[in-house]
Design a protein around this motif. Structure first.
Motif, mmCIF file in Angstrom:
data_model
loop_
_atom_site.group_PDB
_atom_site.id
_atom_site.type_symbol
_atom_site.label_atom_id
_atom_site.label_comp_id
_atom_site.label_asym_id
_atom_site.label_seq_id
_atom_site.Cartn_x
_atom_site.Cartn_y
_atom_site.Cartn_z
ATOM 1 N N HIS A 87 0.882 -1.171 0.000
ATOM 2 C CA HIS A 87 0.000 0.000 0.000
ATOM 3 C C HIS A 87 0.916 1.215 0.000
ATOM 4 N N GLN A 135 -7.675 -7.296 0.952
ATOM 5 C CA GLN A 135 -7.407 -6.578 -0.287
ATOM 6 C C GLN A 135 -6.688 -7.453 -1.310
ATOM 7 N N HIS A 149 -3.162 7.261 -3.227
ATOM 8 C CA HIS A 149 -2.989 5.917 -2.682
ATOM 9 C C HIS A 149 -3.095 4.900 -3.815
ATOM 10 N N GLN A 201 -2.401 0.357 -4.558
ATOM 11 C CA GLN A 201 -2.067 -0.941 -3.981
ATOM 12 C C GLN A 201 -1.698 -1.919 -5.094
ATOM 13 N N THR A 210 -6.430 3.464 -5.317
ATOM 14 C CA THR A 210 -7.524 3.273 -4.369
ATOM 15 C C THR A 210 -8.095 4.592 -3.866
#
Length: 930
Positions: free
Chosen positions: A90, A582, A186, A188, A120
């Motif tokens: 992340h 996730q 952000h 991931q 995200t």
């Protein structure tokens, strides 16, 4: 207890590759701090850095890219934090910026992110007003965006592909002097293991000196950072590692008294994890499980490979040289237990050997001589080449030439689409699928950006393989060798991962055809409620015994406590506690996207699409079917970001403004089909390999008239000039690579005089300027721009609309860069429904008022295939010839035939005056006819 390691100072240009050995157990942490660049170890890094160029921007892209962009700004801080918890990362990129100038200006925030990552969230604070992002279904997000756009309170964030393994997230904000702006992005991604290593890369290019510059990586859960050359070796017995890069302002400078930043490049960490056994690692957290399987100490299975190599004309030069270089190294890797052959193809298909032969030194030497003598030329017959390769494997299997325990594969290397034989991609896909056996696999390598990579990916996935794009630069040979290394050592076949009945649900792919040494199989799912605190996995597969030439069936079992990991993660300051949930969603969505690409019916595609959208919204991933909507607190101002397509060329940029915006951008643009459903086109069309052709459609006469303009490179021709509406359209000619061969349109200029807005379309980029602001994007982007009365919609082509009354469409025609004559050029189309003033003129504009045309005395011409006739037009009597030209609006590659009557001598007698009277001094000039 924590230990800190420091590196020397005196940094010039950043290009950091962290390699080391970190053995982690319980009871401490490790922090590796980089204060600057070091000169004495750079030579050691050079060889390894060459092997990782795909993770580094090209020099051209580096020059164009800055994380923060503005003329007179102060970047207070630029911080990147990445938390990697058990192979799932992340990453958060934050920056704080002040407009230090005395006037309002646009400030850009740009981030390079891996293509496999999902964004995200994105938030932005402008002078205390916070804009917060949320992922929604694309249709919902676009509808909300459209509502804001109708109030001039909308703008776009652009995501676009580059020519590397990265993509760019870009946005701009136009703010008054003294404004404070904070950006936060952000994203991931799951770390993929290749050649015994995970690779995590962060791009760092702030573009200026930053008082608070920091990159922090946190690696959690039994991490082992591996080494190749003992560069920066460090040892610890810790459950986590922290890597921090935070140079002072002085250390960031290129020299002691410089004001330019030396921080420009990437920080890459290569690492592996400490495995206790071959049974795999099972982790349970937050109601989800993740199972990692990467056994070692197994004997490689023998392999049978047919190399299928494209040797068409487009492979000539560096591509072929690099392919030959790579193939020689790959052949050296074969053993006497391996069987192989080579199929090379252009318009014909040749075989080095009609059957598979063992990898003996004699056979390998002969194969090397064969590939060294290949001379690329001709077309591309992919279909027949692949079918021939499958036949080889089938024949070898039927005749029991190959070991029944072995792994059989085809490796295709190509740089272009099929042009000979079967050229329909779906048909080729069906043909290969029909003849491939379950025990065979197909791996596809696409060189450069002229190849249809989606097709290569589909045909590989459908046949138990994978695809990879090879970037056509000086290290292409290394990329080819690296890919082969990933599949050169199969250890297991027919792997299945199972769990106790009623213990798990919604499990990702758990059946795998092969496991290759140095890789990793990952399975994830949901854990169902149970009285037991233990989850057990059972893994089966077929291997080869190291001591006996028989098949070895393995059964491996491992278990995990379903509560232990959550308790441990809660103690870790930098852990990502939702990683398992996730990662399951990430894997599921990626697999559904692949499944959708192979779906054979629209109903199946819709069902899969709905499943992807539901998961993506729940887990807040920006995918091809969802969009990120960024809203102010009162939801009156909105930004929109879609997941990008994967174009063959270039990138793009975006703009956003808090006031009613002169520039509005969104992605992707509307479908071009909506714009081009126009009857009775009046157009100028340019085919691929001739001087500029004009096609004029005369609706009343239901007739198409064609003529060429035989002018010189550098000349600018006026196509449309309307001083009444203030619109002019001009095209500048370029020449072919050989003198006195051909001319083409290389640049199109559209100028709107009332607002002083100019749009320049070249073969490289599209630029819009009003004398104050200058905004550009490349042909690879998808974007929409609006300013005052002008809009630009860029998809596969460019449509410029002025005051909803005048429209111009421009197409880009790419040609093979090594072509001895042809060059990239533009085609331009102007619809008949445009509205002009009575003052309109130009090579095309003059025909907005249709001239009366009389055609008679149609007879056979000197060429029996082309009729001739007499045409009366504008008081002139002309000899005309029946022929055809190409219209590329709906089929950019092949075009459609438009049959027309051809006017000779550069349109003399059909156009007003002589063509030389339409030559103007610059791209914004209006026409002044005598």
């Amino acid at each position: 207890m924590c230990t800190r390691a420091h590196r020397p100072r005196n940094m010039r240009h950043l290009q950091v590759l962290l390699l080391g050995l970190l053995l982690l157990h319980q009871g401490c942490c490790f922090e590796f701090v980089i204060d600057g660049e070091w000169e004495d170890e750079m030579s050691q890094m050079q060889d390894h850095r060459e092997r990782h160029k795909r993770a580094i921007l090209t020099s051209e892209e580096q020059e164009d890219f800055e994380a923060i962009r503005g003329d007179d700004i102060t970047v207070r801080s630029y911080k990147v934090e990445s938390r990697i918890t058990s192979r799932f990362s992340h990453t958060i990129v934050r920056s704080s910026v002040v407009n230090s100038g005395s006037t309002p200006q646009s400030i850009a925030f740009n981030v390079q992110i891996p293509k496999r990552a999902f964004i995200t969230n994105f938030t932005m604070n402008v002078n205390g007003i916070t804009f917060v992002g949320s992922v929604k279904e694309k249709a919902v997000a676009r509808n909300l965006y459209a509502q804001a756009r109708a109030r001039n309170k909308a703008a776009g964030i652009i995501r676009c592909r580059s020519k590397t393994d990265m993509e760019t997230f870009k946005t701009e904000v136009h703010v008054p002097s003294g404004s404070n702006i904070e950006f936060e992005l952000h994203y991931q991604e799951m770390m993929h293991r290749k050649l015994n290593l995970y690779e995590h890369t962060l791009h760092l290019q702030p573009g200026r000196l930053v008082p608070q510059l920091q990159v922090r990586r946190s690696q959690i859960m039994w991490t082992l950072i591996n080494t190749e050359k003992n560069i920066f070796p460090f040892f610890s017995s810790c459950p986590q590692a922290h890597i921090v890069f935070k140079p002072t302002v002085q250390q960031q400078k290129q020299c002691e008294n410089c004001t330019e930043s030396a921080v420009e490049g990437v920080i890459t960490v290569l690492y592996d994890v400490n495995r206790d056994s071959n049974a795999g690692e099972l982790q349970v957290s937050d109601g989800h499980f993740v199972y990692f399987f990467a056994p070692s100490n197994l004997s490689p299975l023998p392999k049978n490979i047919v190399f299928v190599i494209d040797v068409s004309g487009s492979m000539w030069g560096v591509k072929m040289k690099q392919t030959v270089q790579a193939m020689k190294a790959i052949l050296d890797d074969l053993t006497i237990d391996d069987y192989f052959s080579i199929v090379d193809f252009n318009h014909n298909v040749r075989c080095w050997s009609e059957g598979l032969v063992p990898g003996s030194s004699i056979q390998i030497a002969d194969a090397k001589r064969y590939i060294e003598n290949i001379k690329p030329n001709g077309g591309t017959n992919i279909n027949e080449a692949l079918l021939r390769a499958v036949q080889m494997l089938v024949r070898a299997s039927n005749h029991r030439v190959i070991d029944p325990r072995s792994v059989s594969m085809i490796i295709l290397v190509s740089d272009g689409d099929p042009t000979v034989g079967e050229i329909k991609l779906s048909a080729i896909q069906k043909n290969v699928k029909r003849v491939m056996r379950e025990e065979f696999s197909l791996f596809s390598l696409g060189i450069g950006f002229d190849v249809d990579y989606d097709f290569l990916e589909r045909i590989a996935m459908e046949n138990r393989g994978m695809a990879q794009r090879i970037y056509a630069n000086h290290d292409a040979a290394e990329q080819l060798r690296a890919f082969y290394s990933q599949v050169s050592s199969p250890l297991l076949r027919k792997i299945t991962v199972q769990f106790q009945a009623d213990s798990v649900a919604e499990v990702t792919q758990n059946h795998f055809d092969k496991f290759f040494s140095g890789s990793e199989l990952v399975v994830a799912g949901k854990v169902l409620p149970s009285e037991s605190n233990t989850l057990t996995s059972l893994t089966t597969g077929s291997a080869v015994s190291a001591t006996h030439p028989a098949r070895l069936d393995i059964i491996l079992e491992t278990d995990a406590d379903t509560t232990e990991l959550d308790a441990e993660l809660a103690k870790q300051q930098h852990s990502f506690t939702g990683f398992a949930r996730q990662m399951w969603a990430y894997l599921t969505i990626k697999q559904l996207i692949s499944e959708r690409s192979l779906a054979t019916t629209a109903v199946k595609k819709r069902k899969i699409t709905q499943r992807i959208m539901t998961l993506a919204v729940e887990h807040q991933f920006v995918t091809p079917f969802t969009a990120l909507l960024v809203e102010s607190g009162d939801a009156t101002e909105r930004l929109l970001a879609d997941s990008p397509k994967d174009p063959k060329h270039g990138c793009c940029s975006g703009a956003w403004q808090t006031a009613p915006p002169p520039w509005v951008m969104s992605t992707p643009a509307p479908s071009m089909g909506e714009v081009l459903e126009v009857s009775n086109q009046l157009s100028a069309s340019l085919p691929v390999d001739n001087d500029p052709h004009f096609i004029i459609h005369l609706p009343r006469s239901n007739m198409d008239i064609c003529f060429n303009i035989d002018s010189k490179p550098g000349h600018i021709l006026n196509l449309l000039s309307d001083s009444g509406t203030g619109v002019t359209v001009n095209g500048q000619l370029i020449g072919s690579k050989k003198v006195n061969k051909r001319t083409y349109f290389g640049t199109i200029g559209i100028y709107y005089q009332p607002d002083g807005i100019s749009v320049i379309v070249s073969t490289d980029e599209i630029t819009m300027t009003d004398g104050r602001n200058n905004h550009s994007f490349t042909w690879g982007s998808t974007a929409e721009i609006r300013q005052d009365g002008i809009s630009i919609v860029k998809n596969s082509n460019v449509i410029i609309t002025i005051n909803n009354s005048t429209q111009v469409m421009v197409l880009l025609h790419r040609v093979w860069k090594k072509h001895p004559v042809n060059v990239d050029f533009l085609g331009i189309y102007i619809p008949n429904e445009n509205q002009y003033s009575p003052l309109v003129h130009g090579l095309i504009g003059q025909f907005s008022i249709e001239p009366e045309v009389i055609l008679y005395d149609i007879h056979k011409g000197a060429d029996p295939l082309k009729k001739e006739a007499t045409m009366e037009v504008k008081g002139n009597k002309l000899l005309v010839t029946r022929g055809w030209q190409k219209d590329y609006r709906r089929d950019k590659k092949r075009g459609s035939n438009v049959y027309c009557w051809f006017i000779h001598n550069s349109g003399k007698g059909f156009i007003d005056g002589h063509y030389s009277q339409y030559i103007v001094p610059n791209l914004s000039s209006f026409l002044h006819m005598p």
